[in-house]
Design a protein around this motif. Structure first.
Motif, PDB file in Angstrom:
ATOM      1  N   PRO A   1      19.113   2.650   7.879  1.00 22.44           N
ATOM      2  CA  PRO A   1      19.341   3.774   7.410  1.00 22.44           C
ATOM      3  C   PRO A   1      18.002   4.463   6.600  1.00 22.44           C
ATOM      4  O   PRO A   1      17.292   3.561   5.866  1.00 22.44           O
ATOM      5  CB  PRO A   1      20.450   3.655   6.452  1.00 22.44           C
ATOM      6  N   ILE A   2      18.040   5.843   6.516  1.00 25.23           N
ATOM      7  CA  ILE A   2      16.911   6.298   5.733  1.00 25.23           C
ATOM      8  C   ILE A   2      17.485   7.040   4.321  1.00 25.23           C
ATOM      9  O   ILE A   2      18.388   8.013   4.632  1.00 25.23           O
ATOM     10  CB  ILE A   2      16.117   7.300   6.622  1.00 25.23           C
ATOM     11  N   LEU A   3      16.955   7.119   3.334  1.00 29.36           N
ATOM     12  CA  LEU A   3      17.307   7.792   2.099  1.00 29.36           C
ATOM     13  C   LEU A   3      16.343   8.615   1.941  1.00 29.36           C
ATOM     14  O   LEU A   3      15.154   8.330   1.408  1.00 29.36           O
ATOM     15  CB  LEU A   3      17.825   6.849   1.130  1.00 29.36           C
TER      16      LEU A   3
ATOM     17  N   VAL B   1       0.705  -1.170   0.051  1.00 34.32           N
ATOM     18  CA  VAL B   1      -0.168  -0.014  -0.035  1.00 34.32           C
ATOM     19  C   VAL B   1       1.005   1.206  -0.138  1.00 34.32           C
ATOM     20  O   VAL B   1       0.536   2.203  -0.381  1.00 34.32           O
ATOM     21  CB  VAL B   1      -0.784   0.000   1.286  1.00 34.32           C
ATOM     22  N   GLY B   2       2.034   1.244   0.659  1.00 35.54           N
ATOM     23  CA  GLY B   2       3.008   2.269   0.631  1.00 35.54           C
ATOM     24  C   GLY B   2       4.361   1.840   1.190  1.00 35.54           C
ATOM     25  O   GLY B   2       4.396   0.683   1.508  1.00 35.54           O
ATOM     26  N   SER B   3       4.993   2.692   1.689  1.00 38.27           N
ATOM     27  CA  SER B   3       6.325   2.380   2.363  1.00 38.27           C
ATOM     28  C   SER B   3       6.327   1.581   3.587  1.00 38.27           C
ATOM     29  O   SER B   3       6.876   0.868   4.109  1.00 38.27           O
ATOM     30  CB  SER B   3       7.195   3.697   2.400  1.00 38.27           C
TER      31      SER B   3
ATOM     32  N   PHE C   1      13.762   9.042  12.444  1.00 41.72           N
ATOM     33  CA  PHE C   1      12.790   8.048  11.951  1.00 41.72           C
ATOM     34  C   PHE C   1      11.364   8.551  11.580  1.00 41.72           C
ATOM     35  O   PHE C   1      10.866   9.326  12.183  1.00 41.72           O
ATOM     36  CB  PHE C   1      12.514   6.920  12.944  1.00 41.72           C
ATOM     37  N   GLN C   2      10.854   7.924  10.378  1.00 38.07           N
ATOM     38  CA  GLN C   2       9.479   8.186  10.070  1.00 38.07           C
ATOM     39  C   GLN C   2       8.585   7.266  11.032  1.00 38.07           C
ATOM     40  O   GLN C   2       9.019   6.345  11.464  1.00 38.07           O
ATOM     41  CB  GLN C   2       9.083   7.789   8.701  1.00 38.07           C
ATOM     42  N   VAL C   3       7.449   7.736  11.368  1.00 38.87           N
ATOM     43  CA  VAL C   3       6.514   7.142  12.277  1.00 38.87           C
ATOM     44  C   VAL C   3       6.241   5.690  12.200  1.00 38.87           C
ATOM     45  O   VAL C   3       5.908   5.018  13.017  1.00 38.87           O
ATOM     46  CB  VAL C   3       5.341   7.778  12.508  1.00 38.87           C
ATOM     47  N   VAL C   4       6.305   5.278  10.832  1.00 36.39           N
ATOM     48  CA  VAL C   4       6.166   3.679  10.550  1.00 36.39           C
ATOM     49  C   VAL C   4       7.005   2.800  11.622  1.00 36.39           C
ATOM     50  O   VAL C   4       6.729   1.666  11.980  1.00 36.39           O
ATOM     51  CB  VAL C   4       6.209   3.392   9.094  1.00 36.39           C
ATOM     52  N   TRP C   5       8.385   3.374  11.709  1.00 32.88           N
ATOM     53  CA  TRP C   5       9.184   2.515  12.665  1.00 32.88           C
ATOM     54  C   TRP C   5       8.912   2.484  14.066  1.00 32.88           C
ATOM     55  O   TRP C   5       9.189   1.647  14.750  1.00 32.88           O
ATOM     56  CB  TRP C   5      10.740   3.009  12.427  1.00 32.88           C
TER      57      TRP C   5
ATOM     58  N   THR D   1      10.396   1.306  -0.868  1.00 31.20           N
ATOM     59  CA  THR D   1      10.058   2.637  -1.289  1.00 31.20           C
ATOM     60  C   THR D   1       8.777   2.930  -1.511  1.00 31.20           C
ATOM     61  O   THR D   1       7.942   1.819  -1.432  1.00 31.20           O
ATOM     62  CB  THR D   1      10.817   2.721  -2.747  1.00 31.20           C
ATOM     63  N   SER D   2       8.392   4.084  -1.677  1.00 32.72           N
ATOM     64  CA  SER D   2       6.910   4.530  -2.057  1.00 32.72           C
ATOM     65  C   SER D   2       6.919   4.828  -3.468  1.00 32.72           C
ATOM     66  O   SER D   2       7.520   5.764  -3.915  1.00 32.72           O
ATOM     67  CB  SER D   2       6.689   5.829  -1.140  1.00 32.72           C
ATOM     68  N   GLY D   3       6.019   4.083  -4.151  1.00 34.81           N
ATOM     69  CA  GLY D   3       5.628   4.256  -5.577  1.00 34.81           C
ATOM     70  C   GLY D   3       4.959   5.603  -5.705  1.00 34.81           C
ATOM     71  O   GLY D   3       5.008   6.300  -6.561  1.00 34.81           O
ATOM     72  N   HIS D   4       4.194   6.146  -4.699  1.00 33.10           N
ATOM     73  CA  HIS D   4       3.342   7.443  -4.600  1.00 33.10           C
ATOM     74  C   HIS D   4       4.337   8.436  -4.279  1.00 33.10           C
ATOM     75  O   HIS D   4       3.655   9.419  -4.008  1.00 33.10           O
ATOM     76  CB  HIS D   4       2.083   6.985  -3.824  1.00 33.10           C
ATOM     77  N   LYS D   5       5.462   8.344  -4.030  1.00 30.78           N
ATOM     78  CA  LYS D   5       6.249   9.458  -3.728  1.00 30.78           C
ATOM     79  C   LYS D   5       6.821   9.977  -5.050  1.00 30.78           C
ATOM     80  O   LYS D   5       6.313  10.069  -6.051  1.00 30.78           O
ATOM     81  CB  LYS D   5       7.182   9.322  -2.394  1.00 30.78           C
TER      82      LYS D   5
ATOM     83  N   VAL E   1      16.917  -1.141   4.279  1.00 30.81           N
ATOM     84  CA  VAL E   1      16.999   0.581   3.754  1.00 30.81           C
ATOM     85  C   VAL E   1      15.712   1.147   3.422  1.00 30.81           C
ATOM     86  O   VAL E   1      14.942   0.469   2.625  1.00 30.81           O
ATOM     87  CB  VAL E   1      17.864   0.921   2.288  1.00 30.81           C
ATOM     88  N   ASP E   2      15.137   2.075   4.204  1.00 25.46           N
ATOM     89  CA  ASP E   2      14.185   2.662   3.976  1.00 25.46           C
ATOM     90  C   ASP E   2      14.292   4.002   3.021  1.00 25.46           C
ATOM     91  O   ASP E   2      14.624   4.973   3.242  1.00 25.46           O
ATOM     92  CB  ASP E   2      13.697   3.434   5.377  1.00 25.46           C
ATOM     93  N   ALA E   3      14.008   3.550   1.820  1.00 20.75           N
ATOM     94  CA  ALA E   3      14.449   4.465   0.877  1.00 20.75           C
ATOM     95  C   ALA E   3      13.097   5.175   0.084  1.00 20.75           C
ATOM     96  O   ALA E   3      13.149   5.060  -1.019  1.00 20.75           O
ATOM     97  CB  ALA E   3      15.209   3.499  -0.411  1.00 20.75           C
ATOM     98  N   ALA E   4      12.034   5.362   0.873  1.00 18.90           N
ATOM     99  CA  ALA E   4      10.902   5.793   0.660  1.00 18.90           C
ATOM    100  C   ALA E   4      11.139   6.682  -0.488  1.00 18.90           C
ATOM    101  O   ALA E   4      10.292   6.930  -1.379  1.00 18.90           O
ATOM    102  CB  ALA E   4      10.107   6.372   1.946  1.00 18.90           C
ATOM    103  N   THR E   5      11.905   7.813  -0.063  1.00 20.01           N
ATOM    104  CA  THR E   5      11.880   8.844  -1.211  1.00 20.01           C
ATOM    105  C   THR E   5      13.479   8.495  -2.188  1.00 20.01           C
ATOM    106  O   THR E   5      13.109   8.544  -3.194  1.00 20.01           O
ATOM    107  CB  THR E   5      12.315  10.203  -0.489  1.00 20.01           C
TER     108      THR E   5
HETATM  109  C1  LIG Z   1       6.704   8.337   3.709  1.00 14.68           C
HETATM  110  C2  LIG Z   1       7.656   7.839   4.234  1.00 14.68           C
HETATM  111  C3  LIG Z   1       7.396   6.467   5.066  1.00 14.68           C
HETATM  112  C4  LIG Z   1       5.994   5.906   5.129  1.00 14.68           C
HETATM  113  O1  LIG Z   1       5.809   5.866   3.621  1.00 14.68           O
HETATM  114  P1  LIG Z   1       4.045   5.637   2.980  1.00 14.68           P
HETATM  115  O2  LIG Z   1       4.502   5.542   1.635  1.00 14.68           O
HETATM  116  O3  LIG Z   1       3.676   6.969   3.259  1.00 14.68           O
HETATM  117  O4  LIG Z   1       3.465   4.600   4.049  1.00 14.68           O
HETATM  118  C5  LIG Z   1       8.499   5.772   5.486  1.00 14.68           C
HETATM  119  N1  LIG Z   1       9.833   6.210   5.561  1.00 14.68           N
HETATM  120  C6  LIG Z   1      10.108   7.268   5.272  1.00 14.68           C
HETATM  121  C7  LIG Z   1      11.590   7.744   5.348  1.00 14.68           C
HETATM  122  C8  LIG Z   1       9.165   8.242   4.651  1.00 14.68           C
HETATM  123  O5  LIG Z   1       9.565   9.292   3.795  1.00 14.68           O
END
Ligand SMILES: *Cc1c(COP(=O)(O)O)cnc(C)c1O
Length: 465
Positions: A203-205, A119-121, A158-162, A268-272, A238-242
């Motif tokens: 790590p976060i990208l 559904v997302g990252s 960190f993003q709230v998902v963690w 990663t987030s396809g929707h970003k 790797v949380d490479a959401a962006t």
């Molecule tokens: C946006 C983001 C998330 C969560 O992503 P969603 O696609 O909104 O679920 C997780 N980690 C990072 C670093 C983000 O920027």
């Protein structure tokens, strides 16, 4: 009312438009289609114009053909791989292309790489974290050691998902503070926090709060040394959401992906910056062996074995089809051009803000199409960035102001994310409005109490994280 009357009644002459819409109870009778449409459509107007929302990372513009694909196919259920085998096939093509961008060792010889849409990252991060947890547990059980106190390590940005991952699955989250000296994840401090119960480091990208990238290569080197010394086998998700959709196009020589030994999964987030409307995300594992069997609910619908790995079951297939559309529509060159333009818009905005002389920037780098800034100290100033954010909101812009996390929590910053759909012309109009708002705020005689007010406002909706 007779059917004929209903058809003839003008929408704004109808009974429904003469009273407030139902809010708490399901109405007994229905509403005519055109009137119901008008009510919902009009309420949604209050959300403002998503294109002027410079807070969000999420796609707010796609071309007409993408919109057409999405509306034509929104009845498809991603999970139903027997009914929609071609959508399932296209999902696999997307996984392959993304895995290839990230140098998956499986992306050779045309075989299918291990990964899935989500559904997302957030869902993708959960899956990455869970697979690390299961692998760690299995190693510990095989060695006859306890498995009751797992932990993982991440920066305080960190993003709230963690935080959710830690709470949902009862894994301790250890954070490395981000400070002015260490504005990204410090590998030495990571190593100091590791022990035999560490399931992974994240790590976060494209750090949500600063826009910077953690140094995955340096982290990999530090962990490699630690693992050689201890035998702990601590891996990297790797949380490479962006960054997952930025680095391959803009910085193809930076080493951050599966080329590194301890990187076993990437999300990663396809929707970003994958440039698809919400919600679609992706996770890829380095190879099949890193997805624990317990998490792979294989279904053999397509003749070939298709893994069902996601946490959600039913969800729209049109976002995955739209992802494929974007991948073939844009190609490597198109993604490169769009992402480079977004970064360019950020550089343009930052230069204009610099010229104003009252703002300070954390770094000169612009690794991702977003940046943050703060006000230079000036004891005579009567306003904060919260006031500026409010004034801009009146003009229709959403430019968030917020505080940094622990260790820098008194620093108020402002952030802009430039996405496909924000060009220099729009950016220039924003700068004009920022200048006007600042000039107005500078005439204030008395200090505002916005910093205190905002602390109270915290729990309201925001798009910051
Ligand atoms: C946006 C983001 C998330 C969560 O992503 P969603 O696609 O909104 O679920 C997780 N980690 C990072 C670093 C983000 O920027």
């Amino acid at each position: 009312m007779l059917k004929k009357d209903l058809v003839d009644t003008p929408v704004f002459g109808s009974n429904e438009e003469q009273c407030v819409a139902p809010k708490t109870e399901l109405p007994r009778e229905g509403t005519a289609e055109n009137i119901a449409y008008q009510i919902v459509h009009d309420e949604a107007m209050l959300d403002g114009n998503s294109r002027l929302n410079l807070a969000t990372f999420v796609t707010t513009w796609m071309d007409d053909s993408a919109r057409r694909i999405m509306t034509e196919t929104m009845d498809k259920n991603m999970i139903d791989k027997t009914e929609y085998p071609q959508t399932a096939e296209i999902e696999r093509r997307c996984v392959n292309m993304i895995a290839h961008l990230w140098h998956s060792p499986e992306a050779v010889g045309g075989q299918y790489c291990m990964g899935t849409s989500t559904v997302g990252s957030s869902e993708a991060c959960m899956l990455g974290g869970l697979s690390a947890l299961f692998r760690w547990k299995k190693r510990r059980q095989a060695a006859g050691k306890p498995t009751d106190r797992p932990n993982f390590i991440i920066s305080s940005c960190f993003q709230v998902v963690w935080e959710k991952f830690a709470i949902y699955w009862d894994v301790e989250m250890r954070t490395v503070p981000v400070t002015a000296d260490h504005i990204t994840l410090d590998p030495q401090q990571v190593v100091d926090l590791c022990d035999e119960n560490t399931i992974c480091v994240v790590p976060i990208l494209g750090v949500t709060i600063t826009g910077l990238n953690d140094d995955v290569k340096a982290l990999n080197t530090a962990l490699d040394r630690l693992n050689a010394r201890t035998g702990w086998e601590i891996c990297i998700h790797v949380d490479a959401a962006t960054g997952g959709f930025i680095l391959p196009f803009i910085y193809p020589n930076v080493e951050w992906d599966f080329k590194l030994k301890w990187v076993l999964s990437i999300s990663t987030s396809g929707h970003k910056f994958g440039l698809v409307y919400p919600g679609v995300g992706w996770i890829v594992w380095k190879d099949k062996s890193y997805l624990p069997d317990e998490m792979n609910f294989a279904v053999n619908y397509l003749g070939a074995e298709v893994p069902s790995i996601s946490i959600n079951f039913s969800r729209p297939g049109n976002q995955v089809l739209a992802q494929y559309y974007q991948l073939i529509r844009l190609g490597w060159k198109g993604y490169h051009d769009v992402q480079a333009s977004s970064i360019n818009v950020c550089l343009y905005l930052r230069d204009r803000l610099k010229e104003m002389g009252i703002f300070e920037f954390f770094t000169d780098e612009m690794p991702n199409p977003l940046f943050v800034w703060k006000l230079k100290d000036d004891p005579s100033r009567k306003w904060t960035l919260y006031d500026l954010s409010d004034r801009l909101h009146i003009q229709g812009w959403q430019v968030p102001a917020y505080t940094m996390p622990a260790a820098m929590e008194n620093v108020i910053i402002m952030r802009i994310v430039a996405r496909q759909g924000v060009g220099i012309d729009l950016a220039d109009l924003l700068i004009k409005d920022i200048r006007t708002c600042v000039a107005q705020l500078d005439t204030l005689q008395n200090p505002t109490n916005s910093a205190e007010e905002w602390k109270k406002r915290r729990p309201s909706f925001n798009h910051i994280r």
